[in-house]
Scaffold this active site. Structure first.
Site, PDB file in Angstrom:
ATOM      1  N   SER A  82       0.854  -1.184   0.000  1.00 30.84           N
ATOM      2  CA  SER A  82       0.000   0.000   0.000  1.00 30.84           C
ATOM      3  C   SER A  82       0.888   1.231   0.000  1.00 30.84           C
ATOM      4  O   SER A  82       2.115   1.128   0.049  1.00 30.84           O
ATOM      5  CB  SER A  82      -0.894   0.012   1.251  1.00 30.84           C
ATOM      6  OG  SER A  82      -0.098   0.108   2.423  1.00 30.84           O
ATOM      7  N   LYS A  83       0.267   2.405  -0.024  1.00 31.19           N
ATOM      8  CA  LYS A  83       1.055   3.635  -0.065  1.00 31.19           C
ATOM      9  C   LYS A  83       1.948   3.784   1.164  1.00 31.19           C
ATOM     10  O   LYS A  83       3.041   4.337   1.087  1.00 31.19           O
ATOM     11  CB  LYS A  83       0.135   4.850  -0.206  1.00 31.19           C
ATOM     12  CG  LYS A  83      -0.446   4.998  -1.600  1.00 31.19           C
ATOM     13  CD  LYS A  83      -1.199   6.307  -1.767  1.00 31.19           C
ATOM     14  CE  LYS A  83      -1.705   6.463  -3.197  1.00 31.19           C
ATOM     15  NZ  LYS A  83      -2.445   7.726  -3.392  1.00 31.19           N
TER      16      LYS A  83
END
Length: 478
Positions: free
Chosen positions: A247-248
């Site tokens: 994920s980010k």
């Protein structure tokens, strides 16, 4: 391999080149280059709302920055819609596809039934053998617009001998008749990918294993069209350090973000190639070495884990190995974008460029990214009066200004200005004043750089030169 190798990288334009996409492109590129083949680039821009020129350019720019080129012109999938429709019509004519007039209500009923049974939605094939019947005439009379569905095999199994995943088997009874052409005449992703890969003469499809479930259905389309199925290699996706999907917060960013964070393209290539692939225990690879030894057989089946600490380690290695002029050029590339938000200049003056090159041997030994390097070189491009970080202010306030005032005449009296002469003067002052060297050097560092840490103090003084050093020290004691 007797047949010329052709791979392809086929991203959807979502606004940037995702780091996972960068690795997929790299793997395709290296495999093709190893065997003297070609890597083609296809932009899968059928989602017209998201497929903007800016999004496409971001992908091309990301590939260029990574140093990954492609052969021939970029292929845009949307522009080939007529060819996709042509193939759907050919499959219809050969009896390998059929018109399906199932209504939205009927399809929704199938979904509800599957949901109630805890099964995935599967079209029940009700129109598979109804062509030319009264039911079809009734559907036409009601104004229903049909889709074209593939007449997929219903018995036996479909096998893909994947270069990474091994032998993967699907029971055909579990696979329904997928839509090839929507009721509005637009081709589906499944059809478009197969037609494009065939027409582009792709021999090896190397992509993320999130596409593995598509492999069986796409194999059916190839077989129905009478085309050779390309070799396939489905790469495990990249996960975060905790094993969760990337994920980010883990690093699922665009390649452009890594450029802005100060990573070098060569380091990114080296880091990405080692995410899921290995060649013995070798850690560092030149690009030519990658091209010589990269192969699908040593890609692991487990998801690779993204690790910023490892990336910084590799980047630091490449920075230390880089020519000083190359690092300066890389700095000047990122300054226009990252400079303003960090209080840095957007460009360097000739003097700053010269000072950077003089200081670079010391600067690059300490820094793991270009951002760290430029930040540690604040003393070079800082303008008077300097902005002092809190720790530097504390050093100056805690007797530092008084020590600088006492030391300043001795420095001003130097006839030769160098790292050696300034160090000798400061050591002599410290000894005569009953101070440890640090008690004299730390205030001096703070006054000259605005920071509590910096490259070697006396190297800093040599880079700044006599006039600038005395002027900055004079600001402190005025």
């Amino acid at each position: 391999m007797s047949t010329p190798i052709v791979t392809r990288f086929a991203p959807s334009p979502t606004g940037f080149l995702h780091i996972g996409g960068g690795r997929t492109a790299l793997f395709n590129w290296l495999f093709a280059k190893r065997f003297g083949g070609k890597m083609l680039l296809r932009i899968e821009d059928t989602d017209r709302e998201r497929s903007t020129d800016a999004a496409i350019e971001a992908i091309l720019d990301g590939l260029r920055w990574l140093g990954i080129d492609w052969d021939g012109d970029v292929v845009y999938q949307y522009s080939r819609a007529a060819r996709h429709r042509e193939v759907a019509e050919q499959l219809l004519a050969s009896g390998n596809a059929y018109y399906c007039y199932a209504s939205q209500q009927e399809l929704e009923a199938m979904r509800e039934k599957a949901r109630a049974e805890g099964k995935p939605m599967r079209y029940d094939g009700r129109w598979r053998d109804l062509g030319g019947t009264d039911a079809e005439k009734q559907a036409i009379a009601e104004g229903r617009k049909p889709v074209i569905r593939l007449k997929a095999p219903q018995d036996g199994e479909t096998v893909v001998n994947d270069h990474v995943q091994g032998r993967v088997v699907w029971q055909n009874k579990d696979l329904d008749d997928l839509v090839l052409l929507r009721s509005d005449g637009n081709p589906t992703y499944m059809l478009a990918v197969v037609v494009d890969d065939h027409d582009m003469a792709v021999t090896h499809v190397i992509r993320g294993d999130d596409h593995l479930t598509n492999a069986a259905r796409q194999t059916h389309i190839y077989q129905a069209a009478g085309w050779k199925v390309p070799e396939m290699a489905h790469i495990p996706l990249i996960h975060g350090p905790d094993g969760a999907k990337l994920s980010k917060r883990h690093g699922a960013l665009g390649v452009d973000a890594y450029r802005a964070m100060g990573y070098l393209p060569a380091a990114m290539r080296n880091y990405l190639v080692r995410l899921g692939w290995s060649h013995g225990d070798q850690e560092f690879f030149t690009t030519d070495e990658m091209k010589d030894v990269f192969g699908l057989e040593t890609i692991g089946r487990s998801p690779a884990r993204f690790d910023f600490a490892k990336l910084e380690h590799i980047n630091g290695h490449y920075m230390r190995a880089s020519a000083d002029t190359d690092l300066l050029a890389a700095i000047e590339v990122i300054l226009p974008d990252v400079g303003p938000e960090r209080g840095w200049p957007q460009s360097l003056s000739e003097k700053a460029r010269s000072d950077f090159l003089t200081a670079m041997p010391g600067l690059k030994e300490r820094a793991k990214t270009l951002i760290e390097l430029v930040d540690s070189a604040y003393f070079i491009y800082a303008t008077r009066p300097l902005n002092f970080e809190p720790k530097a202010e504390t050093i100056l306030a805690d007797g530092g200004r008084e020590r600088i005032a006492a030391l300043l005449p001795r420095l001003a009296a130097l006839t030769e200005w160098s790292a050696h002469s300034t160090e000798t003067a400061v050591r002599s002052f410290a000894e005569e004043s009953g101070l440890k060297l640090g008690q004299a050097a730390q205030p001096l560092r703070a006054a000259l750089t605005g920071r509590s840490t910096s490259p070697g103090l006396f190297d800093v003084m040599a880079v700044l030169g006599r006039d600038e050093c005395l002027a900055r020290l004079g600001d402190i004691t005025a």
